[in-house]
Scaffold this motif. Structure first.
Motif, mmCIF file in Angstrom:
data_model
loop_
_atom_site.group_PDB
_atom_site.id
_atom_site.type_symbol
_atom_site.label_atom_id
_atom_site.label_comp_id
_atom_site.label_asym_id
_atom_site.label_seq_id
_atom_site.Cartn_x
_atom_site.Cartn_y
_atom_site.Cartn_z
ATOM 1 N N ASP A 161 0.839 -1.202 0.000
ATOM 2 C CA ASP A 161 0.000 0.000 0.000
ATOM 3 C C ASP A 161 0.876 1.255 0.000
ATOM 4 O OD1 ASP A 161 -2.073 -2.048 1.096
ATOM 5 O OD2 ASP A 161 -3.264 -0.236 0.770
ATOM 6 N N CYS B 22 5.587 -6.346 2.002
ATOM 7 C CA CYS B 22 4.560 -7.175 2.628
ATOM 8 C C CYS B 22 3.167 -6.641 2.268
ATOM 9 C CB CYS B 22 4.749 -7.211 4.141
ATOM 10 S SG CYS B 22 4.688 -5.612 4.957
ATOM 11 N N GLY B 23 2.162 -7.480 2.473
ATOM 12 C CA GLY B 23 0.790 -7.062 2.223
ATOM 13 C C GLY B 23 0.213 -7.644 0.951
ATOM 14 N N SER B 24 -0.443 -6.786 0.218
ATOM 15 C CA SER B 24 -1.262 -7.172 -0.937
ATOM 16 C C SER B 24 -0.446 -7.819 -2.055
ATOM 17 C CB SER B 24 -1.965 -5.911 -1.429
ATOM 18 O OG SER B 24 -2.071 -5.867 -2.813
ATOM 19 N N SER B 25 -1.142 -8.577 -2.927
ATOM 20 C CA SER B 25 -0.473 -9.259 -4.042
ATOM 21 C C SER B 25 -0.355 -8.373 -5.271
ATOM 22 C CB SER B 25 -1.254 -10.525 -4.396
ATOM 23 O OG SER B 25 -2.518 -10.171 -4.948
ATOM 24 N N ARG B 26 -0.774 -7.117 -5.172
ATOM 25 C CA ARG B 26 -0.821 -6.228 -6.340
ATOM 26 C C ARG B 26 0.501 -6.178 -7.108
ATOM 27 N NH1 ARG B 26 -2.129 -1.012 -2.605
ATOM 28 N NH2 ARG B 26 -3.647 -2.518 -1.922
#
Lengths: 472, 204
Positions: B22, B79-83
């Motif tokens: 993000d 880290c986080g979203s697969s975007r």
């Protein structure tokens, strides 16, 4: 490999198409869920290269990320943002062109991709499932090896129904004992992430085990597996049992008749063998878990509601001191101060983490007969049209509306804030979603992750409170 | 896919841990159906104020790092979203190599697919390069994938490890799908076997 195997080993080994020369495995993918944000680039290239979708029957599309949560009856026409609308239109067109089944926006089955997969019985034990979304880990609750992938991998699966993957390692997280009353799967997974850290599971597939996991409903298990990615692991797994089978039986896309019996015979062999080895282990005591709440800008920044924010001065090293200080500043919180009593502006109940019927029931039980004070904006966004329908049959919508919550149409909504459901700068939100990253719910917005019951308690109190004080 | 062989240029220091996707590219850039111009959104909230004006203090808004091709960051980067918009934004900005003590898994895979080299270094070595990158006099570096080295401005080299399959794919810019399509017969055979053993997975 011989000897005792883990659940993960069994699923992985039964999906090996080929071992590649370079040490990766060509893995077969049984189920592929697609949505509007991460699929268009794959379809674009497939069209360019003249390649068909290999298994349309194993693929299912649904719009969920970029859609508004109001005026659903208007369908695509109701999407005000021209970019979001063109993304959904592209999904519809691509599914049509490539023969992929799609659940349209106006269909009662429409919802967040990770809610509808299990709801429709597409998510099955022992299968492999992927989606261009990191919260694909949700489906692991069924003993289904499920992980999030990027857009290039989405294209790879559309074209070949396989993925080249490096074999992850096995990790087991045991939740011993029984969860105290009023403590949910959300509190459990937040406590786990607080324990292992956001990179604690990197490179591993996590199997959740222990009596407290077994005692969870499928909804609770899905919440736990959903946030596995927040602990760094791409996939979480829970061995299928009677709870799983009871949930699946009769679902539209689950096997039926003789196929059900055949599938059941196989599913019963999936649980990890006695003595199977894990590369990494962690154990937490269920009885120690209090309602959890995040104070900072990473899911590992979590404390019990009865706890205090950390003091950067007590951080183990400079980088953590800096990270804590920055997070506290962003969240407008004082070091070493109680979290209980901090006032909230907004409350969001929904998402693939906590948008299922059990979540709405838990929130409604707290909201019932209480009022959201003036100045607090609270909304409930069911995870799917079917969850919404069931909640309305049970009268939950009335409870929420009477308490002053908004009752919306299904979608990802303010978990990712790709539509107009977002925080204004500086607003503080009690959210049942999965990420408290800076700006996640709107630039300069402040997100505190909590369970649905805790979110409802914050809504009716106008501040963070210990939900156990509101429950009889 | 673009190949990655060597890369020389200024390296920018981002001394933060757990930089999530993000932060790399926020949600307002995810509704597009084109990858063009995503570089503008890279680290959006660090680079621009609330009126979308550049924040002059942020490293990528300052010379020489405005032209940075290499980024040095803290642990658990991505880290986080697969975007996949995250590597697309890095590439569109001009950053083709990120060096950190550790990376998140999905981001790691997404980068390899886009010809971006991620170098995982022990914290001590990463800190050394972070300090170099923080100073305009020492921020020039050369990353050599074949040799698996990062050469500092003083001529010293830091060696790094990389899994052979990732190195091979990056050096040769290999198209994964083309390679897998050539294994069509093996996929056919797998499906035929699975369809007999687990017929419920077919036909839905």
């Amino acid at each position: 490999m011989s000897g005792p195997k883990t659940l993960f080993d069994k699923i992985w080994e039964s999906h090996v198409v080929a071992e590649n020369d370079d040490g990766t495995t060509l893995l077969y993918i049984d189920k592929h869920l697609i949505h509007e944000v991460t699929s268009w680039t794959g379809f674009e290239k497939m069209a360019e290269d003249g390649r068909p979708v290999r298994r349309p029957d194993a693929t299912l599309g649904v719009p969920d990320h970029s859609i508004p949560t109001r005026n659903r009856a208007a369908g695509v026409e109701g999407i005000g943002d021209p970019l979001g609308r063109s993304q959904v239109e592209a999904l519809i067109e691509n599914c049509e062109t490539f023969g992929v089944p799609l659940i349209p926006l106006t269909d009662v089955r429409q919802g967040i991709v990770h809610i509808i997969g299990p709801e429709q019985g597409l998510t099955l034990p022992g299968a492999t499932l992927v989606c261009g979304d990191s919260h694909t880990a949700t489906h692991g609750a069924f003993g289904c090896l499920a992980f999030g992938i990027g857009s290039s991998e989405v294209e790879h699966v559309l074209a070949t129904q396989t993925l080249n993957q490096k074999r992850p390692r096995n990790m087991r997280i045991t939740v011993a004992g029984d969860l105290p009353a009023g403590i949910t799967g959300k509190d459990m997974i937040l406590a786990i992430i607080g324990e292992i850290g956001t990179a604690g599971g990197t490179g591993h597939v996590v199997e959740y085990a222990g009596p407290a996991i077994r005692a969870l409903s499928m909804e609770g298990r899905m919440t736990v597996c959903n946030m596995t990615i927040e602990g760094g692991a791409r996939a979480g797994l829970i061995a299928p049992d009677e709870t799983t089978f009871a949930y699946l039986k009769g679902r539209p896309m689950a096997p039926s008749g003789a196929a059900w019996d055949q599938a059941m015979a196989y599913w019963r062999t999936l649980a990890s063998d006695e003595g199977a080895a894990y590369d990494k282990e962690a154990t937490i005591q269920a009885s120690d878990i209090a309602p959890q709440i995040t104070w900072g800008t990473s899911p590992e920044d979590v404390i019990p509601v009865t706890g205090r924010t950390p003091d950067p001065a007590e951080a183990p090293d400079e980088k953590h001191r800096e990270a804590i200080a920055q997070a506290l500043e962003y969240m407008a919180l004082e070091p070493d101060s109680p979290i209980e009593g901090v006032a909230v502006d907004r409350v969001f109940i929904g998402s693939c983490t906590n948008g299922r019927i059990e979540d709405l029931r838990a929130a409604a039980a707290v909201a019932k007969g209480r009022k959201v004070p003036a100045g607090v904006g609270a909304m409930v966004v069911p995870g799917s049209g079917l969850v919404k329908q069931q909640a309305e049959e049970e009268g939950l919508d009335r409870i929420f509306l009477e308490a002053g919550f908004e009752w919306r149409d299904p979608g990802c909504s303010m978990c990712i804030a790709m539509n107009d459901d977002k925080l204004a700068p500086g607003e503080r939100c009690a959210s049942t979603s999965n990420r408290n990253f800076k700006g996640r719910q709107g630039r300069a917005g402040r997100t505190h992750l909590v369970s649905p019951a805790m979110a409802a308690a914050a809504a009716v109190s106008g501040r963070f409170v210990d939900v156990r004080e509101l429950l009889d | 896919m673009r190949t990655f062989t060597t890369l020389s240029g200024p390296a920018a220091a981002l001394p933060m841990i757990n930089v999530d996707t993000d932060q790399l590219i926020p949600k307002q850039y995810l509704t597009a159906i084109s990858r063009a111009g995503l570089g503008k959104g890279l680290f959006h909230d660090f680079r621009y104020d609330m009126e979308d004006k550049e924040l002059p203090d942020f490293v990528l808004n300052r010379p020489p790092w405005r032209e940075a091709g290499i980024l040095i960051a803290g642990e658990n980067f991505g880290c986080g979203s697969s975007r996949e918009h995250a590597p697309w934004a890095l590439e569109d900005f001009g950053i083709r190599c990120v060096i950190a003590p550790s990376f998140a898994d999905i981001f790691f895979n997404n980068c390899v697919k886009n010809g971006i080299l991620l170098v995982t270094l022990p914290e001590e070595d990463a800190n050394l390069l972070m300090a170099d990158a923080g100073n305009s006099q020492t921020c020039q570096m050369t990353v050599d994938l074949e040799a698996q080295t990062v050469t500092r401005s003083n001529g010293e080299t830091v060696a790094f490890e990389i899994e052979p399959f990732r190195k091979h794919r990056l050096l040769n810019g290999l198209d994964d799908i083309g390679i897998t399509m050539a294994k069509g017969a093996e996929i056919d055979a797998f499906e035929a076997k699975q369809k007999t053993a687990q017929p419920w997975l077919y036909g839905g």
